[in-house]
Design a protein around this motif. Structure first.
Motif, PDB file in Angstrom:
ATOM      1  N   SER A  13       0.002   4.560 -19.083  1.00  0.00           N
ATOM      2  CA  SER A  13      -0.722   3.607 -19.803  1.00  0.00           C
ATOM      3  C   SER A  13       0.134   2.725 -20.361  1.00  0.00           C
ATOM      4  O   SER A  13      -0.515   1.424 -20.724  1.00  0.00           O
ATOM      5  CB  SER A  13      -1.657   4.396 -20.944  1.00  0.00           C
ATOM      6  N   ILE A  14       1.382   2.811 -20.669  1.00  0.00           N
ATOM      7  CA  ILE A  14       2.138   1.804 -21.192  1.00  0.00           C
ATOM      8  C   ILE A  14       2.738   0.870 -20.234  1.00  0.00           C
ATOM      9  O   ILE A  14       2.671  -0.099 -20.537  1.00  0.00           O
ATOM     10  CB  ILE A  14       3.237   2.311 -22.160  1.00  0.00           C
ATOM     11  N   VAL A  15       3.182   1.502 -18.945  1.00  0.00           N
ATOM     12  CA  VAL A  15       3.970   0.736 -18.156  1.00  0.00           C
ATOM     13  C   VAL A  15       2.998   0.709 -16.911  1.00  0.00           C
ATOM     14  O   VAL A  15       2.688   1.719 -16.294  1.00  0.00           O
ATOM     15  CB  VAL A  15       5.436   1.370 -17.597  1.00  0.00           C
ATOM     16  N   VAL A  16       2.264  -0.390 -16.698  1.00  0.00           N
ATOM     17  CA  VAL A  16       1.187  -0.420 -15.570  1.00  0.00           C
ATOM     18  C   VAL A  16       1.912  -0.787 -14.217  1.00  0.00           C
ATOM     19  O   VAL A  16       1.325  -0.399 -13.225  1.00  0.00           O
ATOM     20  CB  VAL A  16       0.276  -1.700 -16.049  1.00  0.00           C
ATOM     21  N   SER A  17       2.880  -1.737 -14.405  1.00  0.00           N
ATOM     22  CA  SER A  17       3.334  -2.098 -12.849  1.00  0.00           C
ATOM     23  C   SER A  17       3.864  -0.870 -12.139  1.00  0.00           C
ATOM     24  O   SER A  17       4.891  -0.133 -12.675  1.00  0.00           O
ATOM     25  CB  SER A  17       4.654  -3.205 -13.199  1.00  0.00           C
ATOM     26  N   PRO A  18       3.590  -0.703 -10.919  1.00  0.00           N
ATOM     27  CA  PRO A  18       4.095   0.426 -10.093  1.00  0.00           C
ATOM     28  C   PRO A  18       5.633   0.493  -9.968  1.00  0.00           C
ATOM     29  O   PRO A  18       6.434   1.407 -10.292  1.00  0.00           O
ATOM     30  CB  PRO A  18       3.387   0.272  -8.656  1.00  0.00           C
ATOM     31  N   LEU A  19       6.305  -0.791  -9.802  1.00  0.00           N
ATOM     32  CA  LEU A  19       7.680  -0.500  -9.739  1.00  0.00           C
ATOM     33  C   LEU A  19       8.535  -0.388 -10.834  1.00  0.00           C
ATOM     34  O   LEU A  19       9.468   0.394 -10.849  1.00  0.00           O
ATOM     35  CB  LEU A  19       8.128  -2.095  -9.013  1.00  0.00           C
ATOM     36  N   ASP A  21       0.879  -1.124   0.093  1.00  0.00           N
ATOM     37  CA  ASP A  21       0.260   0.021  -0.137  1.00  0.00           C
ATOM     38  C   ASP A  21       0.847   1.313   0.146  1.00  0.00           C
ATOM     39  O   ASP A  21       0.554   2.226  -0.593  1.00  0.00           O
ATOM     40  CB  ASP A  21      -0.876   0.037   1.280  1.00  0.00           C
ATOM     41  N   GLU A  22       1.985   1.184   0.714  1.00  0.00           N
ATOM     42  CA  GLU A  22       2.871   2.386   0.853  1.00  0.00           C
ATOM     43  C   GLU A  22       3.465   2.553  -0.503  1.00  0.00           C
ATOM     44  O   GLU A  22       3.787   3.659  -0.946  1.00  0.00           O
ATOM     45  CB  GLU A  22       4.084   2.232   1.760  1.00  0.00           C
ATOM     46  N   MET A  23       4.083   1.523  -1.345  1.00  0.00           N
ATOM     47  CA  MET A  23       4.533   1.509  -2.683  1.00  0.00           C
ATOM     48  C   MET A  23       3.489   2.101  -3.551  1.00  0.00           C
ATOM     49  O   MET A  23       3.924   3.047  -4.425  1.00  0.00           O
ATOM     50  CB  MET A  23       5.109   0.440  -2.970  1.00  0.00           C
ATOM     51  N   LEU A  24       2.169   1.708  -3.158  1.00  0.00           N
ATOM     52  CA  LEU A  24       1.326   2.268  -4.503  1.00  0.00           C
ATOM     53  C   LEU A  24       0.960   3.921  -4.010  1.00  0.00           C
ATOM     54  O   LEU A  24       0.660   4.573  -4.933  1.00  0.00           O
ATOM     55  CB  LEU A  24      -0.131   1.519  -4.226  1.00  0.00           C
ATOM     56  N   ASN A  25       1.207   4.340  -2.759  1.00  0.00           N
ATOM     57  CA  ASN A  25       0.964   5.781  -2.522  1.00  0.00           C
ATOM     58  C   ASN A  25       2.079   6.447  -3.112  1.00  0.00           C
ATOM     59  O   ASN A  25       1.931   7.594  -3.787  1.00  0.00           O
ATOM     60  CB  ASN A  25       0.994   6.038  -1.013  1.00  0.00           C
ATOM     61  N   ILE A  26       3.210   5.992  -3.156  1.00  0.00           N
ATOM     62  CA  ILE A  26       4.680   6.552  -3.742  1.00  0.00           C
ATOM     63  C   ILE A  26       4.295   6.627  -5.246  1.00  0.00           C
ATOM     64  O   ILE A  26       4.510   7.683  -6.011  1.00  0.00           O
ATOM     65  CB  ILE A  26       5.864   5.886  -3.149  1.00  0.00           C
ATOM     66  N   HIS A  27       3.815   5.409  -5.825  1.00  0.00           N
ATOM     67  CA  HIS A  27       3.442   5.484  -7.257  1.00  0.00           C
ATOM     68  C   HIS A  27       2.503   6.561  -7.754  1.00  0.00           C
ATOM     69  O   HIS A  27       2.878   7.100  -8.541  1.00  0.00           O
ATOM     70  CB  HIS A  27       3.154   4.216  -7.488  1.00  0.00           C
ATOM     71  N   ARG A  28       1.562   6.801  -6.756  1.00  0.00           N
ATOM     72  CA  ARG A  28       0.543   7.824  -7.170  1.00  0.00           C
ATOM     73  C   ARG A  28       1.338   9.210  -7.187  1.00  0.00           C
ATOM     74  O   ARG A  28       1.023  10.177  -7.955  1.00  0.00           O
ATOM     75  CB  ARG A  28      -0.623   7.867  -6.313  1.00  0.00           C
ATOM     76  N   PHE A  29       2.176   9.346  -6.185  1.00  0.00           N
ATOM     77  CA  PHE A  29       2.694  10.816  -5.796  1.00  0.00           C
ATOM     78  C   PHE A  29       3.845  11.176  -7.247  1.00  0.00           C
ATOM     79  O   PHE A  29       3.502  12.165  -7.887  1.00  0.00           O
ATOM     80  CB  PHE A  29       3.766  10.678  -4.643  1.00  0.00           C
ATOM     81  N   VAL A  30       4.354   9.844  -7.646  1.00  0.00           N
ATOM     82  CA  VAL A  30       5.520  10.280  -8.638  1.00  0.00           C
ATOM     83  C   VAL A  30       4.657  10.523  -9.980  1.00  0.00           C
ATOM     84  O   VAL A  30       5.017  11.262 -10.953  1.00  0.00           O
ATOM     85  CB  VAL A  30       6.483   8.987  -8.747  1.00  0.00           C
ATOM     86  N   ARG A  31       3.633   9.538 -10.187  1.00  0.00           N
ATOM     87  CA  ARG A  31       2.718   9.545 -11.517  1.00  0.00           C
ATOM     88  C   ARG A  31       2.020  11.026 -11.421  1.00  0.00           C
ATOM     89  O   ARG A  31       2.178  11.521 -12.752  1.00  0.00           O
ATOM     90  CB  ARG A  31       1.547   8.519 -11.364  1.00  0.00           C
ATOM     91  N   GLU A  66      13.001   5.775  -2.500  1.00  0.00           N
ATOM     92  CA  GLU A  66      12.353   5.003  -1.084  1.00  0.00           C
ATOM     93  C   GLU A  66      11.231   3.935  -1.385  1.00  0.00           C
ATOM     94  O   GLU A  66      11.463   3.305  -0.695  1.00  0.00           O
ATOM     95  CB  GLU A  66      11.274   6.323  -0.406  1.00  0.00           C
ATOM     96  N   ALA A  67      10.688   3.973  -2.643  1.00  0.00           N
ATOM     97  CA  ALA A  67      10.101   2.886  -3.144  1.00  0.00           C
ATOM     98  C   ALA A  67      10.883   1.617  -3.311  1.00  0.00           C
ATOM     99  O   ALA A  67      10.473   0.545  -3.031  1.00  0.00           O
ATOM    100  CB  ALA A  67       9.165   3.179  -4.369  1.00  0.00           C
ATOM    101  N   PHE A  68      12.132   2.034  -3.983  1.00  0.00           N
ATOM    102  CA  PHE A  68      12.974   0.769  -3.871  1.00  0.00           C
ATOM    103  C   PHE A  68      13.440   0.282  -2.517  1.00  0.00           C
ATOM    104  O   PHE A  68      13.690  -1.049  -2.440  1.00  0.00           O
ATOM    105  CB  PHE A  68      14.182   1.115  -4.686  1.00  0.00           C
ATOM    106  N   LEU A  69      13.476   1.158  -1.628  1.00  0.00           N
ATOM    107  CA  LEU A  69      13.980   0.633  -0.325  1.00  0.00           C
ATOM    108  C   LEU A  69      12.916  -0.282   0.212  1.00  0.00           C
ATOM    109  O   LEU A  69      13.175  -1.149   1.015  1.00  0.00           O
ATOM    110  CB  LEU A  69      14.171   1.780   0.556  1.00  0.00           C
ATOM    111  N   LEU A  70      11.632   0.309   0.070  1.00  0.00           N
ATOM    112  CA  LEU A  70      10.467  -0.541   0.692  1.00  0.00           C
ATOM    113  C   LEU A  70      10.484  -1.743   0.015  1.00  0.00           C
ATOM    114  O   LEU A  70      10.175  -2.756   0.761  1.00  0.00           O
ATOM    115  CB  LEU A  70       9.173   0.326   0.698  1.00  0.00           C
ATOM    116  N   ASN A  71      10.811  -1.914  -1.085  1.00  0.00           N
ATOM    117  CA  ASN A  71      10.611  -3.088  -1.937  1.00  0.00           C
ATOM    118  C   ASN A  71      11.616  -4.069  -1.502  1.00  0.00           C
ATOM    119  O   ASN A  71      11.526  -5.316  -1.420  1.00  0.00           O
ATOM    120  CB  ASN A  71      10.822  -3.145  -3.374  1.00  0.00           C
ATOM    121  N   ASP A  72      13.133  -3.402  -0.919  1.00  0.00           N
ATOM    122  CA  ASP A  72      14.002  -4.430  -0.417  1.00  0.00           C
ATOM    123  C   ASP A  72      13.547  -4.994   0.859  1.00  0.00           C
ATOM    124  O   ASP A  72      13.930  -6.260   1.306  1.00  0.00           O
ATOM    125  CB  ASP A  72      15.336  -3.606  -0.275  1.00  0.00           C
TER     126      ASP A  72
END
Length: 501
Positions: free
Chosen positions: A145-151, A123-133, A209-215
């Motif tokens: 629309s081309i790259v759907v995956s958040p990471l 959920d936190e990674m999705l929030n960061i994805h919305r922020f960057v988007r 920060e999103a990459f750190l959360l993914n780790d």
């Protein structure tokens, strides 16, 4: 004279002056408490709250001077939990042979907490994805629309930045070739503008920060994977420890997974996958079960069957694990073997058609039809006596020539070199009777024709003209009227019917 717009503005200013400053302070404190609590710190959060605007959060962070976007990374509880997970990740659980982890074990609360922690990190990674988007949509609005995956989206954004020529950037380790081509072509025609330096830096920090959360998420999954043999041995034997850990965390725990029907298990953890090129639809949904080796090793035409089989068996294995039965994973191994047998049987070619031999003919004489009608047909189309004699000509001897049959290549039939009289064909009594009746009719007609000789002719031989055509009946006198009744040779005619006495 004041206009209507001026009067509206004056009313708004009056409303702002009447607002109590204490209410604004309370609202700020309440909002701050909710933000600090989040998913980890607060227990009174409302799931129906609106998602905060990314631009507003970004502006507040700029004013406060904070460069971090994720609130989870600032939380002390999250950091302590991750430290404990990293310490126990490489340790093996001290379990006796044939026993599973139960609620009384000291490590069980940590495992259940990690199950929910993985979903909170997502959920936190999705929030960061919305922020960057929201920020990067000013530069490249078509990218989402081309790259759907958040990471994947965050990785592509971090590599592109403010670069205009995307042909110099390598995306082959992130995206397939079709997506890379689509990004390159779309970027050359986009109407976006270059981002300011401050927004770009803030966006890059959010990506890190999103990459750190993914780790952190990967460390938690590795810890759960090491504990799967004690928590869910049958599900681990069926899917593997790594996939079983992902499936349990996505379902929200082992009990939640055990209560799910099979059609819901195949959609657990589903993510949209972009389909480009000749695909019939834009996106395709894939669940965690789709990454099982049982399904990936199956041909495409049998994958729907494989997904249904694996989903159903996962539900059975989860129920066995939830009741702490079969701690060595024997049930999971048996379920896996059944799936492999069913798929191998479905892929077998159909059996070849065997050539069946014909049944032996029956030597029994067949029943023949009899009766008057059958005898008539047999007499009509049966073999004549003449034909029988022709067929019985003696071999090696030439038959006598016959002027009537020499055109047919036949001679006079004989038996043992001697001519044989041809027997007449048998005629039925009914035919004989008919022939006799016909002969009588002919005789009567001939008698009624007159007493003329058969030698009379219409040709006459005279000494003057020789042969002359004449009518022999011309010299005959026509009978007078009443000659029948009044002639000298006529007899008595009785017109009255004699009376019977």
């Amino acid at each position: 004279m004041a206009t209507l717009a001026d009067s509206f503005l004056q009313d708004l200013e009056d409303l702002e002056e009447e607002r109590d400053p204490e209410d604004d302070a309370m609202a700020r404190k309440k909002g701050k408490g909710k933000k600090q609590g989040g998913v980890l710190g607060g227990a009174d959060d409302d799931s129906d709250d609106d998602i905060p605007d990314a631009i507003a959060v970004f502006e507040m962070g700029e004013k406060s001077g904070s460069s971090s976007v994720s609130e989870m990374l600032k939380n002390d509880e999250f950091q302590k939990l991750m430290d404990e997970v990293r310490e126990r990740k490489d340790e093996q659980p001290a379990l006796e042979l044939g026993k599973q982890l139960s609620e009384e074990d000291t490590e069980y609360p940590l495992i259940t907490r990690c199950n929910s922690l993985v979903r909170e990190i997502d959920d936190e990674m999705l929030n960061i994805h919305r922020f960057v988007r929201d920020i990067y949509s000013k530069k490249f609005p078509e990218l989402e629309s081309i790259v759907v995956s958040p990471l994947d989206y965050l990785q592509v954004v971090q590599r592109i930045g403010n670069t205009k020529d995307l042909t110099t950037i390598d995306f082959s380790d992130i995206l397939p070739n079709t997506a890379v081509m689509a990004i390159t072509v779309t970027a050359s025609m986009t109407a976006g503008s270059t981002l300011p330096r401050q927004e770009l830096e803030k966006m890059m920090v959010a990506c890190d920060e999103a990459f750190l959360l993914n780790d952190c998420k990967r460390d938690v999954l590795l810890y759960l994977e090491s504990r799967m043999s004690g928590l869910a041995p049958n599900l681990s034997a069926l899917l593997g420890a790594a996939l079983a850990a992902k499936l349990i965390t996505a379902a929200g725990g082992l009990l939640n997974l055990a209560r799910m029907p099979a059609q819901n298990i195949m959609l657990v953890g589903s993510m949209k996958k972009a389909l480009l090129g000749m695909a019939t639809s834009s996106y395709h949904t894939q669940g965690i079960v789709m990454f099982s080796d049982l399904i990936l090793s199956t041909p495409m035409e049998f994958r729907n069957r494989a997904v249904k089989l694996v989903s159903g068996k996962c539900g059975l294995a989860a129920r066995v694990d939830s009741f702490h039965e079969s701690p060595l994973g024997q049930v999971g191994t048996q379920l896996r073997e059944k799936i492999l047998q069913s798929l191998s049987k479905a892929q077998e070619p159909p059996p070849a058609k065997q050539k069946k031999t014909l049944p032996p003919p029956e030597d029994k004489p067949r029943s023949k039809r009899g009766g008057k009608r059958h005898r008539r047909i047999k007499e009509k189309y049966g073999q004549t006596e003449f034909k029988k004699l022709v067929n019985r000509v003696k071999f090696g001897e030439a038959p006598e020539d016959n002027i009537y049959t020499e055109d047919w290549g036949l001679g006079i039939p004989f038996f043992e070199g001697k001519p044989v009289a041809i027997k007449g064909q048998k005629v039925s009594k009914e035919k004989q009777l008919q022939q006799h009746i016909k002969a009588q009719k002919r005789q009567r007609s001939a008698a009624a024709a007159g007493n003329e000789s058969g030698l009379s002719s219409s040709l006459a031989f005279t000494p003057v003209q020789g042969i002359e055509l004449a009518n022999p009946n011309a010299a005959r006198k026509a009978p007078d009227v009443g000659e029948k009744y009044f002639s000298t040779s006529a007899g008595f005619v009785n017109l009255a019917t004699p009376m019977r006495i």
